[in-house]
Design a protein around this motif. Structure first.
Motif, PDB file in Angstrom:
ATOM      1  N   UNK A 202       0.868  -1.174   0.000  1.00 48.19           N
ATOM      2  CA  UNK A 202       0.000   0.000   0.000  1.00 48.19           C
ATOM      3  C   UNK A 202       0.903   1.222   0.000  1.00 48.19           C
ATOM      4  N   UNK A 203       0.807   2.046  -1.012  1.00 48.23           N
ATOM      5  CA  UNK A 203       1.664   3.223  -1.119  1.00 48.23           C
ATOM      6  C   UNK A 203       0.948   4.452  -0.581  1.00 48.23           C
ATOM      7  N   UNK A 204       1.737   5.511  -0.410  1.00 47.82           N
ATOM      8  CA  UNK A 204       1.165   6.763   0.087  1.00 47.82           C
ATOM      9  C   UNK A 204       0.147   7.331  -0.899  1.00 47.82           C
ATOM     10  N   UNK A 205       0.318   7.014  -2.183  1.00 48.65           N
ATOM     11  CA  UNK A 205      -0.585   7.534  -3.204  1.00 48.65           C
ATOM     12  C   UNK A 205      -1.944   6.848  -3.174  1.00 48.65           C
ATOM     13  N   UNK A 206      -2.022   5.670  -2.534  1.00 47.15           N
ATOM     14  CA  UNK A 206      -3.319   5.018  -2.403  1.00 47.15           C
ATOM     15  C   UNK A 206      -3.448   3.650  -3.024  1.00 47.15           C
ATOM     16  N   UNK A 207      -3.158   3.482  -4.321  1.00 41.93           N
ATOM     17  CA  UNK A 207      -3.437   2.186  -4.946  1.00 41.93           C
ATOM     18  C   UNK A 207      -2.466   1.102  -4.477  1.00 41.93           C
ATOM     19  N   UNK A 208      -2.962  -0.147  -4.464  1.00 43.54           N
ATOM     20  CA  UNK A 208      -2.093  -1.282  -4.175  1.00 43.54           C
ATOM     21  C   UNK A 208      -1.153  -1.504  -5.346  1.00 43.54           C
ATOM     22  N   UNK A 209       0.043  -1.960  -5.019  1.00 40.63           N
ATOM     23  CA  UNK A 209       1.034  -2.248  -6.064  1.00 40.63           C
ATOM     24  C   UNK A 209       1.635  -3.606  -5.780  1.00 40.63           C
ATOM     25  N   UNK A 210       1.814  -4.410  -6.801  1.00 43.85           N
ATOM     26  CA  UNK A 210       2.362  -5.752  -6.628  1.00 43.85           C
ATOM     27  C   UNK A 210       3.823  -5.780  -7.053  1.00 43.85           C
ATOM     28  N   UNK A 211       4.668  -6.352  -6.175  1.00 40.27           N
ATOM     29  CA  UNK A 211       6.098  -6.458  -6.440  1.00 40.27           C
ATOM     30  C   UNK A 211       6.490  -7.923  -6.490  1.00 40.27           C
ATOM     31  N   UNK A 212       7.265  -8.292  -7.506  1.00 34.36           N
ATOM     32  CA  UNK A 212       7.790  -9.649  -7.537  1.00 34.36           C
ATOM     33  C   UNK A 212       8.737  -9.865  -6.363  1.00 34.36           C
ATOM     34  N   UNK A 213       8.711 -11.071  -5.799  1.00 31.60           N
ATOM     35  CA  UNK A 213       9.558 -11.348  -4.645  1.00 31.60           C
ATOM     36  C   UNK A 213       9.799 -12.845  -4.522  1.00 31.60           C
ATOM     37  N   UNK A 214      11.076 -13.217  -4.449  1.00 35.68           N
ATOM     38  CA  UNK A 214      11.439 -14.601  -4.132  1.00 35.68           C
ATOM     39  C   UNK A 214      11.662 -14.760  -2.634  1.00 35.68           C
ATOM     40  N   UNK A 215      12.086 -13.683  -2.001  1.00 31.79           N
ATOM     41  CA  UNK A 215      12.268 -13.713  -0.556  1.00 31.79           C
ATOM     42  C   UNK A 215      12.156 -12.306  -0.002  1.00 31.79           C
ATOM     43  N   UNK A 216      11.985 -12.244   1.294  1.00 30.68           N
ATOM     44  CA  UNK A 216      11.780 -10.958   1.952  1.00 30.68           C
ATOM     45  C   UNK A 216      12.738 -10.851   3.133  1.00 30.68           C
ATOM     46  N   UNK A 217      13.375  -9.705   3.264  1.00 29.95           N
ATOM     47  CA  UNK A 217      14.226  -9.412   4.411  1.00 29.95           C
ATOM     48  C   UNK A 217      13.518  -8.391   5.289  1.00 29.95           C
ATOM     49  N   UNK A 218      13.345  -8.726   6.564  1.00 31.67           N
ATOM     50  CA  UNK A 218      12.773  -7.788   7.520  1.00 31.67           C
ATOM     51  C   UNK A 218      13.904  -7.057   8.219  1.00 31.67           C
ATOM     52  N   UNK A 219      14.077  -5.795   7.878  1.00 32.19           N
ATOM     53  CA  UNK A 219      15.118  -4.972   8.494  1.00 32.19           C
ATOM     54  C   UNK A 219      14.470  -3.806   9.208  1.00 32.19           C
ATOM     55  N   UNK A 220      13.692  -4.104  10.229  1.00 32.82           N
ATOM     56  CA  UNK A 220      12.858  -3.082  10.867  1.00 32.82           C
ATOM     57  C   UNK A 220      13.337  -2.759  12.276  1.00 32.82           C
ATOM     58  N   UNK A 221      14.636  -2.929  12.500  1.00 32.71           N
ATOM     59  CA  UNK A 221      15.194  -2.543  13.782  1.00 32.71           C
ATOM     60  C   UNK A 221      15.414  -3.724  14.704  1.00 32.71           C
TER      61      UNK A 221
END
Length: 438
Positions: free
Chosen positions: A250-269
């Protein structure tokens, strides 16, 4: 046991040769404090307990060289095994402290090889911090991990797992635009991955750097093909079987956007590993609360490194420099020696072959001055009112060295002087200027 510590700096008595010191935590802070104790003359029994299996090692390479080239833990060791033998440091690895009996001055352990408990005259907690868990964006409650294709990066095993995944990865999504996320993004691009960074805050580095530094690094990453979405969040994790196939943001502009992803890194502190201290009744609050010498409310228990927070500060400083400085402080207090000079916090970040060096803490700044340094360098000088509080230097080691010196001495040019690009930093002399903040 030979308890000889006191809570007052003025009435300290050095630990005697029969004293027992137990250090919990085999990271940089734990390794630094055992070295400081021996170098400052402690001759008693010294025990280092680590949950990991191996020697204490350098952690900054985990997001860079260890991911890019691969590495074994021994090659990153802070000191060889022989050092611990020579300096009579008893090491227990794969060992977990399960409880602290403050009245008996005893720690209880779970380990295949260490004793079930041991006594101490001084207990030093260097338990570090843990990656903040990323929760399922759909349920909002379940922490996601490797089985879900979600990685974190905090220790050697994390780096090994992430490198293996990156080598088989075409599309990486990083949640979090802090320094860990940015460093991994640079390394992943070098490995050939397409990279997207999704940052919930209005900009990357929101908590740790001025807008000018964020802009510089944003442009750097974008020039290397990294997509950065700020003010955005992952709302759906799509899978094909057990493997991640895409994420929806969900972006600041509003619409949902789909991103290709093989894996996800959580770097949130990261969050402090202070549960052990809390369980035995010590004061905690964003870390184990300590005084200026690293001592907790219990005069026999000390804390340092990522897990420790000075009672007069709201933040913990997570850095190699801070771990080393606090180790020197704690050792000096335990050995009744003069404490080291105050530390100006310093940090660094390597990305795409360039280096950002930082001195001071940007957080209290209300404005900054940006300068060009040579053909490729930049320096960003953060001020709170008339007071210089930090310098960020990209490919500008000279500016970093001068800025760190100015922060240490409390003598620095006013922001108006720095704003004049015709002024050479080396030409500023404190005595030659009036109205300089001190």
């Amino acid at each position: 046991m030979n308890a000889t510590t006191a809570s007052s700096a003025g009435s300290r008595q050095a630990l005697g040769p029969d004293a027992e010191v137990v250090v919990v935590g085999g990271g940089h802070a734990g390794a630094a404090v055992v070295a400081q104790l021996r170098s400052q003359g402690f001759a008693g029994e010294l025990v280092l307990i680590s949950a990991e299996n191996g020697l204490p090692y350098h952690r900054p390479p985990l997001s860079k060289k260890a991911l890019l080239e691969g590495a074994d833990m021994a090659s990153m060791s802070l000191r060889p095994e022989s050092w611990y033998v020579t300096h009579r440091v008893t090491r227990h690895v794969c060992a977990t402290v399960t409880g602290i009996d403050r009245a008996a001055r005893r720690v209880h352990l779970q380990s295949a090889s260490a004793p079930e408990s041991m006594t101490y005259d001084a207990l030093i907690l260097a338990t570090g911090s843990a990656p903040r868990a990323w929760t399922d964006p759909v349920t909002g409650g379940d922490a996601l991990g490797l089985a879900d294709g979600v990685h974190v990066l905090r220790d050697f095993d994390d780096a090994v797992a992430l490198r293996a995944a990156l080598l088989a990865c075409d599309h990486l999504v990083i949640v979090g635009g802090g320094y860990i996320g940015l460093e991994v993004a640079a390394t992943a691009r070098a490995l050939g991955c397409e990279v997207c960074i999704v940052e919930l805050a209005p900009r990357i580095l929101q908590r740790v750097a001025p807008e000018a530094t964020a802009r510089l690094l944003r442009q750097l990453h974008q020039s290397h093909g990294v997509q950065i979405f700020e003010g955005a969040q992952v709302v759906v994790l799509q899978r094909e079987g057990k493997k991640i196939s895409s994420v929806r943001i969900q972006t600041a502009e509003g619409p949902l956007r789909e991103l290709q992803a093989d894996l996800l890194l959580a770097g949130i502190g990261a969050v402090p590993r202070d549960a052990l201290a809390k369980a035995c009744g010590l004061e905690v609050g964003n870390g184990i609360v300590v005084n200026a010498h690293g001592q907790t409310e219990d005069p026999a228990i000390w804390a340092l490194g990522d897990v420790a927070r000075h009672r007069d500060q709201s933040i913990r400083i997570e850095s190699v420099g801070n771990a080393n400085h606090q180790a020197a402080l704690v050792a000096a207090a335990l050995m009744a020696r003069p404490e080291p000079l105050p530390l100006v916090p310093w940090f660094w970040s390597d990305q795409y072959g360039g280096r950002l060096q930082i001195a001071g803490l940007w957080q209290p700044a209300d404005r900054w001055v940006e300068r060009q340094e040579g053909a490729q360098g930049r320096s960003i000088w953060s001020y709170q009112g008339p007071r210089l509080v930090a310098v960020d230097a990209w490919q500008a080691p000279g500016a970093y060295v001068l800025g760190k010196k100015w922060l240490e001495t409390g003598q620095y040019p006013p922001s108006e002087w720095l704003a004049n690009q015709d002024h050479n930093l080396k030409d500023w002399v404190p005595q030659a200027l009036s109205g300089v903040a001190s």
